[in-house]
Design an enzyme around this catalytic site. Structure first.
Site, PDB file in Angstrom:
ATOM      1  N   ASP A  61      14.169 100.503   2.997  1.00  0.00           N
ATOM      2  CA  ASP A  61      13.212 100.355   4.094  1.00  0.00           C
ATOM      3  C   ASP A  61      13.911 100.437   5.445  1.00  0.00           C
ATOM      4  O   ASP A  61      14.895  99.730   5.677  1.00  0.00           O
ATOM      5  CB  ASP A  61      12.499  99.005   3.996  1.00  0.00           C
ATOM      6  CG  ASP A  61      11.541  98.965   2.831  1.00  0.00           C
ATOM      7  OD1 ASP A  61      10.688  99.864   2.749  1.00  0.00           O
ATOM      8  OD2 ASP A  61      11.644  98.038   1.995  1.00  0.00           O
ATOM      9  N   ASP A 183       6.469 103.864  -1.765  1.00  0.00           N
ATOM     10  CA  ASP A 183       6.081 102.506  -1.368  1.00  0.00           C
ATOM     11  C   ASP A 183       4.857 102.384  -0.460  1.00  0.00           C
ATOM     12  O   ASP A 183       4.238 101.334  -0.428  1.00  0.00           O
ATOM     13  CB  ASP A 183       7.282 101.787  -0.726  1.00  0.00           C
ATOM     14  CG  ASP A 183       7.133 100.267  -0.750  1.00  0.00           C
ATOM     15  OD1 ASP A 183       6.379  99.758  -1.605  1.00  0.00           O
ATOM     16  OD2 ASP A 183       7.761  99.578   0.079  1.00  0.00           O
ATOM     17  N   HIS A 429       6.760 102.622   6.758  1.00  0.00           N
ATOM     18  CA  HIS A 429       5.625 101.887   6.166  1.00  0.00           C
ATOM     19  C   HIS A 429       5.727 100.367   6.292  1.00  0.00           C
ATOM     20  O   HIS A 429       4.852  99.670   5.762  1.00  0.00           O
ATOM     21  CB  HIS A 429       5.427 102.302   4.706  1.00  0.00           C
ATOM     22  CG  HIS A 429       6.634 102.083   3.845  1.00  0.00           C
ATOM     23  ND1 HIS A 429       7.622 103.025   3.700  1.00  0.00           N
ATOM     24  CD2 HIS A 429       7.027 101.035   3.092  1.00  0.00           C
ATOM     25  CE1 HIS A 429       8.549 102.567   2.891  1.00  0.00           C
ATOM     26  NE2 HIS A 429       8.228 101.351   2.513  1.00  0.00           N
TER      27      HIS A 429
HETATM   28 ZN   LIG Z   1       9.302 100.047   1.342  1.00  0.00          ZN
END
Ligand SMILES: [Zn+2]
Length: 1061
Positions: A61, A183, A429
């Site tokens: 991420d 994701d 995201h």
């Molecule tokens: Zn993620």
């Protein structure tokens, strides 16, 4: 007299000016060692066997619980044990040791950070790994972008920027071939279309509605052909696969240092020997999984979040797994075959299976992971970050355009890159979605702010340069010859323009701006980034009440001063002496150009002709005003109840729609998340506690409202409560009503989290159907789903749910619309937003949008914090805009003039004219008008349904140029038509070295793009609602590109790289 330099075109001008020296690879360059990468490097499965593709991967991420830098360097391990630099270090070493091993990498933001820090020897090794297909990029955007709350302009940008780095560095072997959106919390149709136009052969993702997933697995339809756009037809189709076990390995087979599954222990003499058990388990799992998929190939994702910091742990166990599972083929005649693979290799095996596939035409929203967990809260979470991101896109486009036109070369793009990359990060995201931790949100704001600063230097230098540009001066001299008296009258000077700064005021949203409120005289440069001439209403915070505004010709123009509502003055953290806003119309702003206005002290107040107060408390009401107060002088009018102070109707010509407007809140569910029914409302999840939305008004005194009427605009300022207020505006010649809302600090002293909505209730009967945009592009039809225990409510809709509010929310990134009969006369009602919000039509006639939320519990999906945003010691205050549009609809076909108007206004919001403020030195006080100029970037030669989507400096001596036809088919009788453009004519000023068309991501020449083809189970052409021949492929496969005849069909985007002399 105006200083219009309409003898030049945007391209003509910048192509004359720019001098980019730095030469980097073009699409499909010859970088990296010659090797076999891509599909040619794929392992061959064994016929007649179940072929299991193991995909070694990590999900990194770009910020979530930790900041981007903390994740990259691996600090703050107490929050999360995650260090991306170690992952890449470690994986590269493992791959170098064994040519059979493969790994995929996704997030270019991280990869690039790492690459920049590597020695040449490592870089050389990595190039080898990429050129032999061991290390493959999938996705490849700067981040793995969200799909619900993002705008298409920004996702295209962020993918293109990631591709650019990969292409510059690794050439063709660095070109990603599949989308990897494992994701994001639901999937948009526009994103599928975007990926297809970028040349991807397929897309894989993990999250979709749990009932949809189980149905698809039961019917072997988890792999399909997604029809990305009814306007674009086949070129927008994308093969799409749903992963089986989220993006995790099978249970018991996680071999990372972050996991506690048993390794494979293959010492037969050890009491812990477990090979037989592990192999049995694995084979059973694989066979079971294969029962849900259509071919004899399946894919297993061997990795999770931030795994492979010690890649050897994973790889040595996978080596054993492969060896012992495949040994069974010899020893027991097993039909299971396992090997290292990649998503693109898996895709290739599916393509080679040569079977037919189901198709899909809508999108994957909303995403529910259990009956009570609708991931629809994040559509609205962190409204101020969502707004700041949109502002970032607006400024980035302005910055890119001015960079090109202002000759800010040679290509030293450091300044531009900061905002490009910040916007790439924002699309992640867990960034724009508002699902990051508070500290991380602050860091995103810091990164984005830095981008604004850097681009601010670019734009200021560019405007300065354009003002001194020979073309401007030449025109100025010409004007002097033609009309010397008038030029003397206005103090025209032929000398260079004094050096002044052109600064942006990022806090205009809360009516704060240092230059305009603190100095006088000052100049406002209004830059219009759109490809059409525009009238724009400028609002400037000022501390006085009497001003003279002059346009570039030196003529005084009409201006009005409107008081800033006290709710704005009191916003925590606002440091401003401005008490009024100066409002004037900047008329006929040139396309991709600017006009400059000077503001000096005046001696008469630019007041409003009338102002009065309405009080909800009957005792304080002003008598004798009639039943309804009307706002607006033009075609659009709003009726306000004289007693209630509230909106009652909106009128467009002779069409009147009843519009009741309310601010309400849902109480957020409180729960421990231990079972589904105990799910709390949080950053991801919207879950009201079951009661009706409650009105927000002060029980003791009702609505307080003030009306201000003036030359430019009529406004009513309404205060609903201590923490909610709004301004309703009707401009004299706009075809909409503006609602400017302020919400916060949301009170929580009662211990209840609140989700604040704006609800518009009309008398339009929309029959449970409404429309929302997909990433700001095409509109999608939504059908309200009935409550599980209230099936009779809309009996024709069999699909029912237990969360009838949350489960009917959809992402609104640009607009939401209802339509239907209204007293027998069909009408359309739409609301446009200035940022992404969740929205729905919960009851017929209604449109509601969630504008702000403050919650006291975490929803149990990992962020570990309640969404309780604070600023300046109290709950966060958000301010934003809704634009209300309405109009008639034809009785026979559902077409309305509002559709095209919506697109135009949405575009004007997204790419709004940008204001630059300049102090004017006192010494120039008497003759400042000589420096107020007008600059025309683009001749108004583009057809009205085309616009410049992208204009930016590109590699070598080139620019990246995207044009978009931004109407859907059947939206408008004229604007929806295809249009042919002569690019050569547009570029008539120069002899471009070349004009070449690329795929949407600008990393491959279009003529080289040959995507995999897939057969559909049903080839029903008539099902296409837009009536487009789906077999038609106007661009794809058309190798001969004639720049004099460039055809744009509805919704077409075409991307060009143009070489300049
Ligand atoms: Zn993620």
């Amino acid at each position: 007299m105006t200083l219009v330099t309409n003898t030049t075109s945007l391209l003509g001008l910048f192509l004359l000016l720019i001098g980019l020296e730095h030469v980097i690879a073009f699409p499909a360059g010859h970088h990296g060692a010659k090797g076999v990468c891509g599909y040619e490097s794929c392992p061959k499965g064994k016929p007649g066997m179940l072929n299991v593709h193991l995909i070694a991967h990590t999900h990194d991420d770009v910020g979530w619980l930790k900041t981007v830098d903390q994740y990259y360097f691996g600090s703050q391990t107490d929050i999360q044990n995650a260090g991306v630099q170690y992952i890449l270090d470690s994986v590269v070493q493992s791959l170098l040791h064994d040519p059979n091993k493969k790994f995929i990498y996704v997030e270019t933001a991280f990869f690039w950070k790492w690459w920049m820090r590597q020695h040449d020897s490592v870089r050389h090794q990595v190039k080898t790994l990429i050129s032999n297909g061991q290390l493959e990029f999938v996705g490849g955007g700067w981040s793995m972008n969200d799909e619900a709350v993002t705008n298409y302009m920004s996702t295209i940008d962020q993918m293109t920027w990631g591709f650019r780095k990969l292409n510059d560095t690794f050439g063709e072997c660095g070109r990603p071939k599949v989308g990897w959106q494992i994701d994001p919390f639901g999937h948009s149709r526009d994103m599928a279309s975007t990926f297809a136009l970028m040349g991807f052969d397929g897309l894989f993702f993990a999250r979709l509605d749990y009932t949809d997933k189980s149905h698809r697995l039961d019917t072997k339809s988890a792999e399909m052909v997604w029809k990305g756009s009814p306007n674009l037809g086949k070129k927008s189709w994308l093969f799409t696969g749903v992963l089986y076990n989220h993006y995790m390995p099978p249970p018991g087979f996680c071999f990372d240092l972050l996991c506690d599954d048993e390794p494979i222990m293959d010492d037969k003499h050890s009491p812990d020997y477990n090979v037989d058990d592990k192999v049995n388990q694995f084979i059973a799992y694989a066979v079971n999984q294969s029962n849900h998929y259509a071919t004899d190939n399946i894919v297993m994702t061997m990795g999770e979040d931030f795994q492979y910091q010690d890649a050897n742990m994973w790889f040595s166990n996978l080596d054993k797994l492969i060896r012992y599972v495949n040994e069974r083929q010899e020893t027991e005649g097993s039909k299971v075959n396992v090997f290292y693979s990649t998503p693109s290799c898996y895709l290739k095996s599916l393509n080679e299976a040569n079977i037919t596939w189901p198709d899909k035409s809508d999108d994957f929203f909303p995403y529910a992971s259990d009956p009570h967990s609708y991931w629809t809260g994040y559509f609205s979470s962190r409204p101020t970050i969502k707004y700041f991101e949109r502002l970032g896109n607006n400024f980035l486009q302005v910055c890119k355009q001015l960079y090109v036109m202002g000759e800010i070369g040679p290509e030293d793009q450091v300044d531009l890159d900061t905002l490009r990359e910040a916007m790439g990060v924002m699309q992640h995201h867990d960034a724009i979605t508002g699902t990051e931790r508070q500290k991380v949100a602050q860091d995103y704001a810091r990164i984005l702010y830095k981008g604004f600063e850097e681009c601010g230097a670019v734009t200021s230098a560019a405007i300065q340069k354009l003002m001194n540009h020979p073309i401007m001066k030449k025109h100025q001299d010409t004007s002097t010859e033609e009309d010397s008296t008038s030029s003397e009258e206005i103090g025209m000077k032929t000398a260079d323009v004094p050096t002044v700064n052109f600064t942006s005021c990022l806090l205009l949203n809360i009516s704060q701006c240092d230059v305009s409120e603190g100095s006088e005289p000052f100049m406002v440069t209004v830059y219009n980034p759109l490809s059409k001439m525009l009238n724009h209403t400028v609002r400037i915070p000022v501390s006085g009440s009497a001003y003279v505004v002059k346009d570039p010709s030196g003529a005084e123009i009409g201006a009005q001063v409107v008081p800033i509502p006290k709710e704005i003055l009191n916003i925590p953290g606002r440091v401003s002496s401005a008490i009024n806003e100066l409002v004037f119309d900047a008329e006929l702003l040139p396309a991709a150009g600017f006009k400059q206005y000077t503001v000096t002290q005046g001696n008469k107040i630019n007041g409003y002709s009338e102002t009065f107060e309405i009080h909800g408390n009957p005792k304080k009401q002003r008598a004798g005003r009639g039943e309804v107060i009307t706002l607006g002088k033009g075609n659009f009018k709003v009726g306000i109840g004289a007693k209630s102070g509230l909106m009652e109707w909106i009128e467009r010509g002779n069409l009147r729609v009843d519009v009741k407007q309310e601010m309400l809140y849902y109480e957020g569910m409180d729960g421990d998340n231990l079972i589904f029914a105990n799910r709390a409302s949080g950053a991801y999840i919207f879950r009201p506690n079951g009661t009706e939305a409650k009105p927000i008004t002060s029980s003791t005194r009702g609505i307080i409202a003030k009306v201000h009427r003036g030359e430019v605009v009529d406004e009513i300022h309404q205060q609903f409560s201590d923490w909610t207020s709004q301004v309703v505006r009707v401009h004299k010649d706009k075809n909409y009503v503006e609602v400017n809302w302020v919400v916060g600090p949301i009170p929580i002293s009662d211990g209840i989290g609140k989700e604040v909505i704006m609800r518009y209730t009309t008398n339009i009967q929309n029959g449970g159907v409404f429309f929302t945009d997909s990433n700001g592009r095409e509109m999608l039809e939504r059908k309200r789903r009935a409550s599980f225990d209230d099936k009779t409510a809309i009996d024709e809709m069999e699909d029912s749910i237990v969360e009838p509010i949350a489960g009917n929310y959809y992402p609104v990134t640009s607009r939401i619309r209802i339509r239907g009969p209204m007293d027998g006369r069909p009408a359309v009602f739409s609301v446009l937003t200035d940022r992404a919000q969740g929205g729905s039509s919960i009851k017929d006639g209604q449109v509601e949008l969630m504008v702000h939320r403050r919650l006291l519990h975490d929803d149990g999906f990992g962020v570990g914090e309640a969404l309780n945003e604070k600023a300046y010691g109290t709950g966060l205050v958000a301010r934003g805009r809704h634009i209300i549009m309405l109009g008639p609809m034809a009785a026979d076909v559902p077409v309305s003039p509002v559709y095209a108007e919506e697109r135009q206004v949405a575009q004007e919001m997204l790419l709004a004219p940008w204001l630059f403020f300049s102090k004017i030195p006192k010494s120039y006080g008497g003759s400042i008008y000589g420096y107020a100029r007008e600059f025309v970037g683009l001749r108004s030669s583009l057809p009205p349904n085309l616009h410049v989507l992208t204009l930016e400096p590109w590699t070598g001596k080139s620019v990246l140029f995207r044009l978009e036809h931004f109407y859907e088919k059947d939206e408008d009788s004229e604007l929806s038509k295809p249009v042919t453009l002569n690019l050569k004519e547009l570029l008539a000023f120069i002899e471009p070295r070349f004009i070449r068309e690329t795929t949407l991501g600008a990393n491959q020449w279009l003529e080289n793009s040959k995507r995999m083809t897939w057969s559909l189970e049903s080839n029903n052409i008539t099902e296409n609602s837009a009536g487009i021949e789906e077999s038609a492929e106007p661009n794809e496969g058309t190798l001969d590109f004639d720049p004099t005849q460039v055809v744009f069909g509805p919704m077409d985007i075409r991307t060009f790289i143009i070489g300049i002399p």
